[in-house]
Design a protein around this motif. Structure first.
Motif, short mmCIF file in Angstrom:
data_model
loop_
_atom_site.label_atom_id
_atom_site.label_comp_id
_atom_site.label_asym_id
_atom_site.label_seq_id
_atom_site.Cartn_x
_atom_site.Cartn_y
_atom_site.Cartn_z
N ARG A 51 -2.38 34.36 -13.54
CA ARG A 51 -2.39 32.90 -13.43
C ARG A 51 -3.82 32.46 -13.09
NH1 ARG A 51 3.06 31.01 -12.77
NH2 ARG A 51 4.44 32.72 -12.25
N ASN A 52 -4.10 31.20 -13.36
CA ASN A 52 -5.43 30.66 -13.12
C ASN A 52 -5.59 30.34 -11.63
OD1 ASN A 52 -7.72 29.01 -12.93
ND2 ASN A 52 -7.51 28.42 -15.07
N ALA A 53 -6.35 31.17 -10.94
CA ALA A 53 -6.55 31.00 -9.49
C ALA A 53 -7.33 29.73 -9.18
CB ALA A 53 -7.27 32.20 -8.93
N THR A 54 -8.20 29.29 -10.08
CA THR A 54 -8.97 28.07 -9.86
C THR A 54 -8.04 26.86 -9.76
OG1 THR A 54 -10.82 29.03 -11.07
CG2 THR A 54 -10.85 26.64 -10.74
N LEU A 55 -7.02 26.82 -10.63
CA LEU A 55 -6.07 25.71 -10.56
C LEU A 55 -5.28 25.73 -9.25
CD1 LEU A 55 -4.67 25.67 -14.21
CD2 LEU A 55 -6.05 23.89 -13.10
N ILE A 89 -0.55 17.83 -7.29
CA ILE A 89 0.70 18.24 -7.94
C ILE A 89 0.42 18.68 -9.37
CG2 ILE A 89 2.93 17.40 -8.77
CD1 ILE A 89 2.97 15.58 -6.25
N ALA A 90 -0.45 17.94 -10.07
CA ALA A 90 -0.80 18.28 -11.45
C ALA A 90 -1.46 19.66 -11.53
CB ALA A 90 -1.71 17.21 -12.05
N LEU A 94 0.00 22.84 -13.62
CA LEU A 94 -0.81 23.56 -14.61
C LEU A 94 -0.95 25.03 -14.25
CD1 LEU A 94 -3.64 20.98 -15.39
CD2 LEU A 94 -1.89 21.83 -16.96
N HIS A 95 -1.06 25.32 -12.96
CA HIS A 95 -1.14 26.71 -12.51
C HIS A 95 0.11 27.49 -12.94
CE1 HIS A 95 -1.78 30.17 -9.93
NE2 HIS A 95 -0.61 29.96 -9.37
N VAL A 96 1.27 26.87 -12.78
CA VAL A 96 2.53 27.52 -13.16
C VAL A 96 2.63 27.66 -14.68
CG1 VAL A 96 5.04 27.24 -13.19
CG2 VAL A 96 3.76 26.83 -11.08
N LEU A 97 2.22 26.65 -15.42
CA LEU A 97 2.39 26.64 -16.88
C LEU A 97 1.37 27.50 -17.62
CD1 LEU A 97 3.17 22.84 -17.40
CD2 LEU A 97 4.78 24.75 -17.46
#
Length: 195
Positions: A51-55, A89-90, A94-97
């Motif tokens: 997953r994207n850690a930055t997000l 929240i966004a 995005l992190h999950v998706l």
């Protein structure tokens, strides 16, 4: 044969040459590539999720900032202050998706990573077929000049790698044990035909 996999900022490239695989990976952190023979690739796959850690980190930061701003706005009678929560929240959504499913294979040169997409099975099958062919070319002949027990261990290893069947292993062991070592010194004998 060239196969490329892409998802978000990740690009995986597999160049299949007759005796070697050239692998390269490019992602948000940079890129690396290497070339290696198929026989040095391990076939013990490990499945992982990235997953994207930055997000995620941005979601935490924006949530803290959003809570502070929303609290301040609501304390001053502004009900629209709740909109400050939306950026955090966004980021979490995005992190999950934006997760990606990966399969990792160890090798002598480094880790080989494949994306779980429509090309995944084709790449795995190609690596397995070429690895099997190369390992049998390297180790699939009986060398009667070697120590018989060493040769038997070699063929047990080929069997453990699912490169020869149990029947082929037993036939090879029988051939090695029954060989007249003095009369067959230095002669190579190929393994029985593939199953």
């Amino acid at each position: 044969m060239l196969i490329t996999q892409r998802r978000f900022s990740n690009t995986f490239t597999f160049t299949f040459e007759p005796d070697t695989l050239t692998y390269s990976r490019t992602d948000a952190y940079g890129s690396h590539s290497f070339e290696l023979p198929y026989g040095s690739i391990g076939m013990d796959p490990h499945r992982t999720t990235e997953r994207n850690a930055t997000l995620f980190n941005g979601g935490i930061l924006l949530s803290v900032w959003g809570l502070a701003q929303a609290g301040y706005a609501l304390a001053h009678g502004d009900p629209l202050g709740i909109i400050f929560l939306f950026p955090g929240i966004a980021c979490f959504l995005l992190h999950v998706l934006t997760k990606i499913e990966l399969t990792s294979l160890g090798s002598d040169a480094g880790e080989i990573v494949l994306l779980h997409d429509k090309q995944h099975d084709r790449i795995m099958e190609t690596i397995q077929e070429r690895r099997k062919k190369q390992l049998l070319e390297w180790y699939g002949n009986i060398n009667f000049a070697n120590d018989p027990e060493e040769e038997i261990r070699k063929f047990h290893w080929l069997h453990s790698q699912h490169l020869i069947s149990e029947g082929q292993l037993q036939q090879i062991i029988t051939t090695i044990r029954n060989a007249d070592i003095e009369g067959m010194d230095g002669i190579d004998d190929s393994i029985p035909p593939q199953q």
